[in-house]
Design a protein around this motif. Sequence first.
Motif, PDB file in Angstrom:
ATOM      1  N   ARG A 182       5.529  -2.795  -9.672  1.00 52.74           N
ATOM      2  CA  ARG A 182       6.511  -3.619 -10.376  1.00 52.74           C
ATOM      3  C   ARG A 182       7.766  -2.801 -10.676  1.00 52.74           C
ATOM      4  N   GLU A 183       7.593  -1.568 -11.126  1.00 51.79           N
ATOM      5  CA  GLU A 183       8.746  -0.710 -11.433  1.00 51.79           C
ATOM      6  C   GLU A 183       9.580  -0.446 -10.193  1.00 51.79           C
ATOM      7  N   GLN A 184       8.935  -0.323  -9.035  1.00 48.09           N
ATOM      8  CA  GLN A 184       9.684  -0.072  -7.802  1.00 48.09           C
ATOM      9  C   GLN A 184      10.465  -1.298  -7.344  1.00 48.09           C
ATOM     10  N   LEU A 185       9.904  -2.490  -7.555  1.00 46.16           N
ATOM     11  CA  LEU A 185      10.505  -3.692  -6.990  1.00 46.16           C
ATOM     12  C   LEU A 185      11.437  -4.442  -7.952  1.00 46.16           C
ATOM     13  N   ASN A 237       0.824  -1.203   0.000  1.00 48.77           N
ATOM     14  CA  ASN A 237       0.000   0.000   0.000  1.00 48.77           C
ATOM     15  C   ASN A 237       0.862   1.259   0.000  1.00 48.77           C
ATOM     16  N   TYR A 238       1.988   1.196   0.696  1.00 48.96           N
ATOM     17  CA  TYR A 238       2.874   2.355   0.867  1.00 48.96           C
ATOM     18  C   TYR A 238       4.319   1.927   0.649  1.00 48.96           C
ATOM     19  N   MET A 239       4.671   1.663  -0.591  1.00 46.70           N
ATOM     20  CA  MET A 239       6.027   1.229  -0.905  1.00 46.70           C
ATOM     21  C   MET A 239       6.910   2.476  -0.999  1.00 46.70           C
ATOM     22  N   ASP A 240       7.444   2.882   0.137  1.00 48.07           N
ATOM     23  CA  ASP A 240       8.243   4.098   0.197  1.00 48.07           C
ATOM     24  C   ASP A 240       9.740   3.775   0.220  1.00 48.07           C
ATOM     25  N   CYS A 288       9.481 -12.753  -1.230  1.00 51.19           N
ATOM     26  CA  CYS A 288       8.694 -11.596  -0.813  1.00 51.19           C
ATOM     27  C   CYS A 288       7.214 -11.906  -1.019  1.00 51.19           C
ATOM     28  N   PHE A 289       6.379 -11.436  -0.082  1.00 50.33           N
ATOM     29  CA  PHE A 289       4.937 -11.560  -0.281  1.00 50.33           C
ATOM     30  C   PHE A 289       4.262 -10.267   0.124  1.00 50.33           C
ATOM     31  N   PHE A 290       3.188  -9.959  -0.577  1.00 54.09           N
ATOM     32  CA  PHE A 290       2.479  -8.698  -0.382  1.00 54.09           C
ATOM     33  C   PHE A 290       1.131  -8.796  -1.074  1.00 54.09           C
ATOM     34  N   HIS A 291       0.339  -7.756  -0.949  1.00 55.43           N
ATOM     35  CA  HIS A 291      -1.052  -7.796  -1.404  1.00 55.43           C
ATOM     36  C   HIS A 291      -1.242  -7.569  -2.904  1.00 55.43           C
ATOM     37  N   HIS A 292      -0.652  -6.556  -3.444  1.00 54.72           N
ATOM     38  CA  HIS A 292      -0.923  -6.163  -4.831  1.00 54.72           C
ATOM     39  C   HIS A 292      -0.068  -6.974  -5.807  1.00 54.72           C
TER      40      HIS A 292
END
Length: 186
Positions: free
Chosen positions: A182-185, A138-141, A162-166
């Motif tokens: 996706r671009e951030q990770l 939700n808040y990938m800062d 890694c696991f997360f919602h989106h």
Amino acid sequence: ADDDERRARNPEELHRMVADHLQPRGLTAGFGGMIALVDGMIHQLTERLEAARKPCPFTFTLMLGDNLYGSERPDDFVDKFERPYKVLLDAGVKFYAALGNHDDPNQRFYKPFNMNGERYYSFKAPQGSVRFFALDSNYMDKAQLDWLEKELAASDSEWKICFFHHPLYSSGDTHGSDTALREQLE
């Protein structure tokens, strides 16, 4: 098989290859989303969860967000989590949650979600060389990305998951791929 050979295989062949070479040792499913609150449906869920554990008695499971969905009063934690998953909780199965867009961030303080008060965290699987990283998509800062990079580098686990919602990739029409995440990770 080399990388070119793996890329040339279709998904069914890759699945068979993995199934032939890996023995499940822990995680077999990730749960998330709304649980129906009708007693009959909870009973059916309980029977299915018991049946799922018989061939592979997993010791933990991942929750991929939208963990309670809707109101989050104290009774809701019982009705939407503790009662439906009682059979697993009583068997000692640990749940590790990630926050979804329908979750109150204060869920991170709910002890059975094993988040230890953090929006993002990691834990080592009880068996094998696997470390899991729960992320708050939700808040990938920058602080979270810096933490993840540091933790991944410091981990000596053979597998890092890694696991997360989106979803980074999805064929869903309503909630498709999250290309910004996706671009951030990646």
